[in-house]
Design a protein around this motif. Structure first.
Motif, PDB file in Angstrom:
ATOM      1  N   ASN A 367       0.845  -1.189   0.000  1.00 15.11           N
ATOM      2  CA  ASN A 367       0.000   0.000   0.000  1.00 15.11           C
ATOM      3  C   ASN A 367       0.886   1.247   0.000  1.00 15.11           C
ATOM      4  N   ILE A 368       0.816   2.007  -1.079  1.00 14.70           N
ATOM      5  CA  ILE A 368       1.597   3.231  -1.205  1.00 14.70           C
ATOM      6  C   ILE A 368       0.718   4.403  -0.772  1.00 14.70           C
ATOM      7  N   ARG A 369       1.171   5.147   0.216  1.00 11.01           N
ATOM      8  CA  ARG A 369       0.376   6.240   0.772  1.00 11.01           C
ATOM      9  C   ARG A 369       1.068   7.586   0.542  1.00 11.01           C
ATOM     10  N   THR A 370       0.282   8.555   0.120  1.00 11.33           N
ATOM     11  CA  THR A 370       0.793   9.911  -0.085  1.00 11.33           C
ATOM     12  C   THR A 370      -0.199  10.914   0.503  1.00 11.33           C
ATOM     13  N   GLY A 371       0.267  12.118   0.753  1.00  9.13           N
ATOM     14  CA  GLY A 371      -0.635  13.130   1.275  1.00  9.13           C
ATOM     15  C   GLY A 371       0.056  14.461   1.464  1.00  9.13           C
ATOM     16  N   GLU A 372      -0.723  15.440   1.853  1.00  9.84           N
ATOM     17  CA  GLU A 372      -0.182  16.764   2.145  1.00  9.84           C
ATOM     18  C   GLU A 372      -1.209  17.555   2.938  1.00  9.84           C
ATOM     19  N   ILE A 373      -0.727  18.497   3.706  1.00  9.28           N
ATOM     20  CA  ILE A 373      -1.586  19.436   4.410  1.00  9.28           C
ATOM     21  C   ILE A 373      -1.118  20.842   4.060  1.00  9.28           C
ATOM     22  N   THR A 374      -2.059  21.683   3.658  1.00  7.61           N
ATOM     23  CA  THR A 374      -1.717  23.011   3.141  1.00  7.61           C
ATOM     24  C   THR A 374      -2.534  24.084   3.847  1.00  7.61           C
ATOM     25  N   TRP A 375      -1.836  25.129   4.261  1.00  8.42           N
ATOM     26  CA  TRP A 375      -2.472  26.307   4.876  1.00  8.42           C
ATOM     27  C   TRP A 375      -2.571  27.382   3.809  1.00  8.42           C
ATOM     28  N   ILE A 376      -3.780  27.873   3.554  1.00  6.81           N
ATOM     29  CA  ILE A 376      -4.051  28.792   2.454  1.00  6.81           C
ATOM     30  C   ILE A 376      -4.662  30.086   2.997  1.00  6.81           C
ATOM     31  N   ASN A 377      -4.180  31.227   2.492  1.00  6.66           N
ATOM     32  CA  ASN A 377      -4.692  32.517   2.943  1.00  6.66           C
ATOM     33  C   ASN A 377      -4.935  33.427   1.736  1.00  6.66           C
ATOM     34  N   ARG A 378      -5.974  34.256   1.846  1.00  4.91           N
ATOM     35  CA  ARG A 378      -6.304  35.178   0.756  1.00  4.91           C
ATOM     36  C   ARG A 378      -6.785  36.506   1.351  1.00  4.91           C
ATOM     37  N   TRP A 379      -6.245  37.619   0.840  1.00  2.00           N
ATOM     38  CA  TRP A 379      -6.613  38.957   1.306  1.00  2.00           C
ATOM     39  C   TRP A 379      -7.012  39.808   0.109  1.00  2.00           C
ATOM     40  N   ARG A 380      -8.270  40.277   0.132  1.00  2.00           N
ATOM     41  CA  ARG A 380      -8.757  41.203  -0.882  1.00  2.00           C
ATOM     42  C   ARG A 380      -9.327  42.410  -0.152  1.00  2.00           C
ATOM     43  N   PRO A 381      -8.530  43.454   0.031  1.00  2.00           N
ATOM     44  CA  PRO A 381      -8.956  44.584   0.860  1.00  2.00           C
ATOM     45  C   PRO A 381     -10.208  45.251   0.319  1.00  2.00           C
ATOM     46  N   ALA A 382     -11.082  45.630   1.255  1.00  2.00           N
ATOM     47  CA  ALA A 382     -12.341  46.283   0.886  1.00  2.00           C
ATOM     48  C   ALA A 382     -12.169  47.775   0.654  1.00  2.00           C
ATOM     49  N   LYS A 384     -11.459  51.249  -0.871  1.00  2.00           N
ATOM     50  CA  LYS A 384     -11.516  51.688  -2.264  1.00  2.00           C
ATOM     51  C   LYS A 384     -10.133  52.012  -2.805  1.00  2.00           C
ATOM     52  N   SER A 385      -9.265  52.534  -1.948  1.00  2.00           N
ATOM     53  CA  SER A 385      -7.914  52.899  -2.379  1.00  2.00           C
ATOM     54  C   SER A 385      -7.082  51.683  -2.765  1.00  2.00           C
ATOM     55  N   LEU A 386      -7.490  50.496  -2.304  1.00  2.00           N
ATOM     56  CA  LEU A 386      -6.763  49.259  -2.622  1.00  2.00           C
ATOM     57  C   LEU A 386      -7.572  48.360  -3.552  1.00  2.00           C
ATOM     58  N   SER A 387      -8.530  48.929  -4.241  1.00  2.00           N
ATOM     59  CA  SER A 387      -9.365  48.160  -5.154  1.00  2.00           C
ATOM     60  C   SER A 387      -8.509  47.478  -6.228  1.00  2.00           C
ATOM     61  N   GLY A 388      -8.793  46.232  -6.496  1.00  2.00           N
ATOM     62  CA  GLY A 388      -8.045  45.476  -7.503  1.00  2.00           C
ATOM     63  C   GLY A 388      -6.861  44.723  -6.965  1.00  2.00           C
ATOM     64  N   LEU A 389      -6.597  44.819  -5.648  1.00  2.00           N
ATOM     65  CA  LEU A 389      -5.447  44.139  -5.039  1.00  2.00           C
ATOM     66  C   LEU A 389      -5.882  42.795  -4.458  1.00  2.00           C
ATOM     67  N   THR A 390      -5.104  41.752  -4.743  1.00  2.00           N
ATOM     68  CA  THR A 390      -5.314  40.430  -4.154  1.00  2.00           C
ATOM     69  C   THR A 390      -3.967  39.870  -3.720  1.00  2.00           C
ATOM     70  N   VAL A 391      -3.890  39.391  -2.479  1.00  2.00           N
ATOM     71  CA  VAL A 391      -2.690  38.736  -1.965  1.00  2.00           C
ATOM     72  C   VAL A 391      -3.074  37.319  -1.550  1.00  2.00           C
ATOM     73  N   ALA A 392      -2.399  36.334  -2.116  1.00  2.00           N
ATOM     74  CA  ALA A 392      -2.667  34.929  -1.797  1.00  2.00           C
ATOM     75  C   ALA A 392      -1.366  34.262  -1.385  1.00  2.00           C
ATOM     76  N   ALA A 393      -1.423  33.433  -0.338  1.00  2.00           N
ATOM     77  CA  ALA A 393      -0.225  32.747   0.157  1.00  2.00           C
ATOM     78  C   ALA A 393      -0.603  31.367   0.657  1.00  2.00           C
TER      79      ALA A 393
END
Length: 435
Positions: A367-382, A384-393
């Motif tokens: 039995n070959i076992r594989t896996g991963e655990i991933t922490w995901i974050n996303r910031w889209r500021p509300a 108006k001065s930062l409209s169009g900005l997206t930060v993903a990590a």
């Protein structure tokens, strides 16, 4: 003489009216024309030792893309174009695997890593009819997002295709089709041909599909063929049970054609057919989104472990929407895969999530076992001065096995050798409307 003057006066009135109409038409054309600037900073990192001694795959770049979208002449014809300039910020050996920077030389040495500049899109567009019943078509270099069995990928830029595509819409139903012959990859400036796994040219790819959408309900079927190489079918379903609960399923299948069957066995991903079946259930509860998915792959291969390959050949990007979207991982022959995903909306702008993948298949009674655990974050500021900005990590830890072409390498005791990995990625995108 009098009749002549009347005729000249009538002609002058007609010409003036036509000029005024053309002026109004040109003014509408200008009013509907847009020019956007998108700044993209992207870093991708992987440390692993699956197919070689421990290696770091690292690439970091910055790109600027100008997108021009014209208005419509005679409410029917227009022209769009986009230009991208990308520069290298940092790179290690094996940077090519991150799909970020252009390889200016042979091999994977970091000294070959560099930026690139290219027109990713240059096409004529056509529209007839309206939203209830209408045709939209493109001819030239353009991106294809989930058109039939083809799609695109976004790194510092997006890949694009040379050819023709169109969509015929009638109320909730849309028919898509595309015929393409070349591509420009997201990490390179040059047009390239589609290739088989053993680098034989594929003259063209034709694909079509039909989609039905009504609210959150969607049904999509796609069909496509890389000439003489692969034939693809796919089915994607999204069915809302209630406002909170949704069921989804994806089925993808590939069938080998003449040029695929003629390849050496070492180049094949499967013998004759490969299928990937996936299903998921989703719950939305206030600020939470939970998904649980299960998938199974059938991809028989003589002398090795086969797998379902998402793409229609080299230099293409295949459509794939299942939770098991992770390269070859979780899509190997006989592999049962489980995925759990939970996202919490911390605020109007910020969301954080955890995703856990687990896969298991049998090879030589092991039995070959594989896996991963991933922490995901996303910031889209509300703001108006930062409209169009997206930060993903995201940051992930994985466990897999040492392999050759997805086939486990066994030690002297017949056990598979484990291979841990560490990955990270940060993408910052900021879009500005210039016109």
């Amino acid at each position: 003489m009098k009749n002549r003057n009347v005729f000249l006066l009538a002609l002058l009135v007609a010409v003036t009216a036509h000029a005024e109409e053309n002026s109004n038409e040109f003014q509408r054309f200008l009013n509907d024309t847009h020019l956007d600037l998108t700044l993209r900073n992207h870093w991708k990192y992987l440390k692993e030792n699956e197919a070689q001694p421990k290696e770091v795959h690292n690439a970091w770049g910055q790109a600027a893309t100008l997108d021009f979208r014209s208005g419509w002449l005679w409410d029917a014809v227009g022209f769009d174009a986009s230009y991208t300039r990308a520069v290298r910020l940092a790179a290690s050996d094996y940077f090519v695997t991150r799909g970020m920077l252009y390889n200016h030389g042979e091999g994977f040495n970091k000294s070959n890593a560099g930026g690139f500049g290219r027109f990713g899109q240059r096409y004529i567009k056509l529209r007839l009819g309206d939203d209830d019943f209408g045709l939209r078509a493109k001819g030239g270099w353009h991106q294809l997002k989930n058109v039939g069995v083809l799609s695109d990928t976004y790194r510092l830029s997006r890949n694009s295709y040379l050819g023709y595509s169109g969509a015929l819409s009638w109320q909730n139903v849309q028919l898509d089709a595309a015929w393409v012959t070349h591509s420009i990859q997201y990490d390179a400036p040059n047009r390239v041909r589609f290739l088989t796994a053993n680098n034989k040219e594929i003259s063209r790819i034709f694909t079509s599909g039909i989609t039905y959408k009504a609210g959150d309900l969607s049904l999509a079927y796609g069909w496509g063929e890389s000439k003489r190489y692969l034939r693809r079918n796919l089915l994607e379903i999204n069915y809302p049970l209630t406002t909170q609960w949704t069921l989804a399923s994806q089925i993808y299948g590939s069938h080998a054609l003449e040029d695929y069957k003629a390849m050496p066995q070492s180049k094949k991903q499967f013998d004759n057919d490969a299928w990937h079946y996936a299903g998921e259930v989703q719950l939305r509860d206030n600020r939470w989104i939970h998904k649980l998915g299960v998938a199974y792959t059938q991809a028989d291969k003589t002398n090795g472990v086969g797998y379902y390959d998402r793409h229609m050949g080299k230099n293409t990007r295949g459509r794939f929407s299942a939770l098991t979207s992770a390269g070859k991982d979780y899509m190997r022959d006989g592999e049962l895969a489980l995925t759990a995903f939970s996202e919490y909306q911390l605020s109007e702008s910020l969301a954080t999530a955890l995703q856990l993948n687990y896969g298991q298949f049998e090879y030589k009674d092991k039995n070959i076992r594989t896996g991963e655990i991933t922490w995901i974050n996303r910031w889209r500021p509300a703001e108006k001065s930062l409209s169009g900005l997206t930060v993903a990590a995201q940051l992930g830890y994985g466990w897999s096995y040492k392999n050759y072409n997805a086939t486990p390498i066994l030690n002297a005791d017949g056990d598979y050798m484990r291979s841990p990995s560490l990955s990270a990625e940060v993408g910052i995108t900021w879009k500005f409307g210039l016109l």
